[in-house]
Scaffold this motif. Structure first.
Motif, PDB file in Angstrom:
ATOM      1  N   ALA A  73       0.832  -1.205   0.000  1.00  0.00           N
ATOM      2  CA  ALA A  73       0.000   0.000   0.000  1.00  0.00           C
ATOM      3  C   ALA A  73       0.865   1.252   0.000  1.00  0.00           C
ATOM      4  O   ALA A  73       0.773   2.060   0.913  1.00  0.00           O
ATOM      5  CB  ALA A  73      -0.941   0.008   1.197  1.00  0.00           C
ATOM      6  N   GLY A  74       1.681   1.429  -0.994  1.00  0.00           N
ATOM      7  CA  GLY A  74       2.563   2.592  -1.038  1.00  0.00           C
ATOM      8  C   GLY A  74       2.185   3.565  -2.134  1.00  0.00           C
ATOM      9  O   GLY A  74       1.803   3.174  -3.232  1.00  0.00           O
ATOM     10  N   VAL A  75       2.297   4.868  -1.832  1.00  0.00           N
ATOM     11  CA  VAL A  75       2.031   5.898  -2.837  1.00  0.00           C
ATOM     12  C   VAL A  75       3.295   6.693  -3.167  1.00  0.00           C
ATOM     13  O   VAL A  75       3.331   7.414  -4.154  1.00  0.00           O
ATOM     14  CB  VAL A  75       0.923   6.865  -2.382  1.00  0.00           C
ATOM     15  N   SER A  76       4.317   6.558  -2.340  1.00  0.00           N
ATOM     16  CA  SER A  76       5.570   7.261  -2.601  1.00  0.00           C
ATOM     17  C   SER A  76       6.270   6.628  -3.794  1.00  0.00           C
ATOM     18  O   SER A  76       5.891   5.551  -4.278  1.00  0.00           O
ATOM     19  CB  SER A  76       6.489   7.193  -1.380  1.00  0.00           C
ATOM     20  N   GLU A  77       7.323   7.272  -4.272  1.00  0.00           N
ATOM     21  CA  GLU A  77       8.102   6.714  -5.368  1.00  0.00           C
ATOM     22  C   GLU A  77       8.664   5.354  -4.972  1.00  0.00           C
ATOM     23  O   GLU A  77       8.623   4.388  -5.747  1.00  0.00           O
ATOM     24  CB  GLU A  77       9.246   7.671  -5.729  1.00  0.00           C
ATOM     25  N   GLU A  78       9.180   5.259  -3.737  1.00  0.00           N
ATOM     26  CA  GLU A  78       9.725   3.996  -3.265  1.00  0.00           C
ATOM     27  C   GLU A  78       8.630   2.934  -3.155  1.00  0.00           C
ATOM     28  O   GLU A  78       8.853   1.760  -3.480  1.00  0.00           O
ATOM     29  CB  GLU A  78      10.401   4.177  -1.903  1.00  0.00           C
ATOM     30  N   ALA A  90       8.340  14.901   8.805  1.00  0.00           N
ATOM     31  CA  ALA A  90       7.707  13.865   8.000  1.00  0.00           C
ATOM     32  C   ALA A  90       8.707  13.065   7.177  1.00  0.00           C
ATOM     33  O   ALA A  90       8.323  12.116   6.485  1.00  0.00           O
ATOM     34  CB  ALA A  90       6.673  14.493   7.060  1.00  0.00           C
ATOM     35  N   GLU A  91       9.975  13.406   7.238  1.00  0.00           N
ATOM     36  CA  GLU A  91      10.965  12.795   6.355  1.00  0.00           C
ATOM     37  C   GLU A  91      11.034  11.278   6.526  1.00  0.00           C
ATOM     38  O   GLU A  91      11.279  10.543   5.584  1.00  0.00           O
ATOM     39  CB  GLU A  91      12.348  13.407   6.602  1.00  0.00           C
ATOM     40  N   ARG A  92      10.814  10.789   7.738  1.00  0.00           N
ATOM     41  CA  ARG A  92      10.889   9.351   7.974  1.00  0.00           C
ATOM     42  C   ARG A  92       9.516   8.701   8.131  1.00  0.00           C
ATOM     43  O   ARG A  92       9.416   7.503   8.385  1.00  0.00           O
ATOM     44  CB  ARG A  92      11.741   9.064   9.222  1.00  0.00           C
ATOM     45  N   GLY A  93       8.450   9.492   8.012  1.00  0.00           N
ATOM     46  CA  GLY A  93       7.115   8.936   8.189  1.00  0.00           C
ATOM     47  C   GLY A  93       6.276   9.058   6.933  1.00  0.00           C
ATOM     48  O   GLY A  93       6.558   8.462   5.905  1.00  0.00           O
ATOM     49  N   GLY A  94       5.222   9.885   7.000  1.00  0.00           N
ATOM     50  CA  GLY A  94       4.322  10.029   5.855  1.00  0.00           C
ATOM     51  C   GLY A  94       4.788  11.105   4.891  1.00  0.00           C
ATOM     52  O   GLY A  94       4.082  12.091   4.666  1.00  0.00           O
ATOM     53  N   ARG A  95       5.951  10.908   4.323  1.00  0.00           N
ATOM     54  CA  ARG A  95       6.611  11.956   3.558  1.00  0.00           C
ATOM     55  C   ARG A  95       5.797  12.438   2.359  1.00  0.00           C
ATOM     56  O   ARG A  95       5.676  13.644   2.130  1.00  0.00           O
ATOM     57  CB  ARG A  95       7.980  11.440   3.070  1.00  0.00           C
ATOM     58  N   THR A  96       5.233  11.518   1.602  1.00  0.00           N
ATOM     59  CA  THR A  96       4.553  11.894   0.364  1.00  0.00           C
ATOM     60  C   THR A  96       3.318  12.753   0.634  1.00  0.00           C
ATOM     61  O   THR A  96       3.152  13.835   0.063  1.00  0.00           O
ATOM     62  CB  THR A  96       4.160  10.643  -0.426  1.00  0.00           C
ATOM     63  N   GLY A  97       2.441  12.276   1.517  1.00  0.00           N
ATOM     64  CA  GLY A  97       1.238  13.040   1.833  1.00  0.00           C
ATOM     65  C   GLY A  97       1.544  14.344   2.529  1.00  0.00           C
ATOM     66  O   GLY A  97       0.922  15.379   2.259  1.00  0.00           O
ATOM     67  N   ALA A  98       2.533  14.315   3.438  1.00  0.00           N
ATOM     68  CA  ALA A  98       2.904  15.530   4.161  1.00  0.00           C
ATOM     69  C   ALA A  98       3.460  16.584   3.213  1.00  0.00           C
ATOM     70  O   ALA A  98       3.172  17.777   3.350  1.00  0.00           O
ATOM     71  CB  ALA A  98       3.926  15.199   5.238  1.00  0.00           C
ATOM     72  N   ALA A  99       4.252  16.163   2.253  1.00  0.00           N
ATOM     73  CA  ALA A  99       4.836  17.106   1.298  1.00  0.00           C
ATOM     74  C   ALA A  99       3.754  17.823   0.497  1.00  0.00           C
ATOM     75  O   ALA A  99       3.859  19.027   0.224  1.00  0.00           O
ATOM     76  CB  ALA A  99       5.796  16.377   0.363  1.00  0.00           C
ATOM     77  N   LYS A 100       2.711  17.090   0.138  1.00  0.00           N
ATOM     78  CA  LYS A 100       1.606  17.710  -0.604  1.00  0.00           C
ATOM     79  C   LYS A 100       0.883  18.744   0.251  1.00  0.00           C
ATOM     80  O   LYS A 100       0.515  19.824  -0.237  1.00  0.00           O
ATOM     81  CB  LYS A 100       0.640  16.636  -1.088  1.00  0.00           C
ATOM     82  N   LEU A 101       0.677  18.428   1.527  1.00  0.00           N
ATOM     83  CA  LEU A 101       0.026  19.380   2.432  1.00  0.00           C
ATOM     84  C   LEU A 101       0.864  20.641   2.596  1.00  0.00           C
ATOM     85  O   LEU A 101       0.342  21.765   2.564  1.00  0.00           O
ATOM     86  CB  LEU A 101      -0.211  18.733   3.789  1.00  0.00           C
ATOM     87  N   ILE A 102       2.154  20.466   2.787  1.00  0.00           N
ATOM     88  CA  ILE A 102       3.057  21.609   2.985  1.00  0.00           C
ATOM     89  C   ILE A 102       3.084  22.485   1.746  1.00  0.00           C
ATOM     90  O   ILE A 102       3.011  23.728   1.834  1.00  0.00           O
ATOM     91  CB  ILE A 102       4.474  21.110   3.336  1.00  0.00           C
TER      92      ILE A 102
END
Length: 450
Positions: free
Chosen positions: A217-222, A328-340
């Motif tokens: 269940a991943g949405v990040s690039e990784e 968020a770098e080690r957690g929910g990075r993808t979703g957090a980046a969009k919010l920021i």
């Protein structure tokens, strides 16, 4: 039509993320999340509706602000083992972290569930979203993205190797010859990798479906890269039709580029259908749900989870959104980046960002049974999913969907009218993996190496 829709059930007990008021509903038992009878009833209702699978999420860190269901819930493998003996066909998919479990232990537990259920087990591979989990395992901080996903890939590879420890005919159990095991068909793994050293073999044979089904269940690039490499099922976020189509197309493309058949990876989007006798009644119910769950403190806590369970209540809610990208770098990075990025672009306050986490997002699957079936059919044919991972607030809503919407999907040839298989792989149309030690695979390896 040859392509069929898949349906999974995602029970949330007394309320998951954003469902701040669900536990107050008089129809919801206050101990639902730890009551095995609740899960058995949910699984049996879904099996009555011919669903492919029951899906159980998990996490291993909480604080007092976490969703009600997360505060007090059963461990997935224990839960699913109990459900297995009260069901016959429905698949049983449990979440387990590759970051905080050893491959040998996971291989044995999921293989055991696969045998208990007669070949219906699936493993949802996660790398752990909650950064605080590290402190429950004696680590000072959560592993970084690259390490977590590298470990996840190697973990799956090791576990699949362990699941192949015995060839399918390793146990002749010949009383006359006094031979229970053919020792030439038992294989140690002897794996030495970047993250793991595992000797093997595993002390349990393969199940009727060969190996449990691997979900991710991943949405990040990784996460997308890992999915293309190893996943046979994916739990995708959904969103708009356009966003779902982009994700679906991207994953199928990556899977092909990884040398795999794109049809051998089934993408499930999240769906919270709201079904009522009329469209107007369903829309009214949607507004009621928003009012039940609209809680600023809950929204603030939900926002904090994506930033390592950060306490946002310490800030002025009407000041600009704080600079917390590093959290968020080690957690929910993808979703957090969009919010920021959105907060900066639109100059949003903390309150506005928190409220947006639980904004009234119009679900596409809202309306009378025919309306909901129409939308499911449109999205399915538009190439946005292979299946839907369904979440319902109450037993009544699950049963109404099964009784009112599923028959329409069946009449249109979109969904099965009976189970045609006994295993989860069979439901999903996935092949049984050939044991790597079988004569066919040994011959193939010999040809490649020669």
């Amino acid at each position: 039509m040859s392509r069929k829709l898949h349906l999974a059930l995602h029970p949330y007990g007394v309320g998951g993320p954003g469902q701040h008021g669900l536990w107050k509903d008089p129809r919801v038992a206050k101990n639902a999340s730890i009551d095995i009878k609740y899960y058995i009833a949910q699984a049996q209702a879904a099996e009555h509706g011919l669903f492919d699978a029951l899906f159980i999420v998990d996490s291993q860190f909480i604080n007092s602000t976490y969703p009600s269901h997360y505060l007090n819930r059963l461990e997935p493998l224990t839960l699913l083992s109990a459900v297995a003996v009260h069901t016959e066909k429905i698949g049983l998919v449990g979440t387990a972290s590759s970051t905080y479990n050893s491959p040998f232990n996971l291989a044995r537990r999921f293989a055991s569930l696969d045998h208990i259920s007669g070949g219906r087990a699936g493993w949802n591979v996660v790398t752990s979203f909650d950064t605080g989990t590290s402190r429950n395992y004696g680590l000072d901080e959560h592993l970084d993205y690259a390490t977590r996903y590298g470990r996840a890939l190697e973990s799956v590879q090791v576990i699949r190797g362990l699941w192949d420890s015995y060839e399918d005919d390793a146990f002749p159990a010949d009383v006359e010859r006094g031979v229970f095991l053919d020792p030439t068909k038992l294989h140690a793994l002897d794996h030495v990798g970047e993250h793991f050293r595992v000797a093997g073999p595993l002390n349990i044979s393969r199940s009727p479906q060969g190996q449990p089904v691997i979900f991710q269940a991943g949405v990040s690039e990784e996460g997308r890269t890992l999915a293309a490499q190893v996943a046979e099922g994916i739990y995708a976020p959904g969103g708009t039709l356009e966003a779902a189509h982009e994700y679906y197309t991207d994953i199928k493309r990556r899977t092909g580029e990884a040398g795999r058949d794109p049809d051998h990876i089934k993408i499930f989007i999240h769906g919270g259908p709201i079904v009522a006798p009329t469209d107007d009644a369903a829309r009214r119910r949607e507004l009621e749900i928003f009012d039940e769950d609209n809680d600023f403190a809950g929204n603030l806590a939900l926002l904090g989870r994506g930033f390592g369970a950060h306490d946002f209540s310490q800030y002025d809610p009407d000041a600009p959104f704080p600079d917390v990208a590093h959290l968020a770098e080690r957690g929910g990075r993808t979703g957090a980046a969009k919010l920021i990025e959105r907060a900066r672009r639109e100059n949003l306050t903390l309150r506005q960002v928190a409220d947006s986490v639980s904004d009234r997002k119009h679900s596409p699957f809202v309306g009378a049974p025919t309306t909901v079936a129409d939308t499911i059919e449109t999205w399915f044919h538009a190439g946005t999913f292979d299946g839907i991972n369904l979440a319902f607030r109450t037993d009544e809503e699950l049963n109404y969907f099964v009784d009112a919407v599923v028959p329409i999907l069946q009449q249109r040839g979109l969904f099965r009218t009976e189970y045609e298989a006994d295993t989860l792989r069979g439901h999903l149309g996935l092949p049984i993996p050939t044991n790597r030690h079988s004569p066919v695979n040994r011959h193939t390896r010999e040809l490649v190496s020669s």
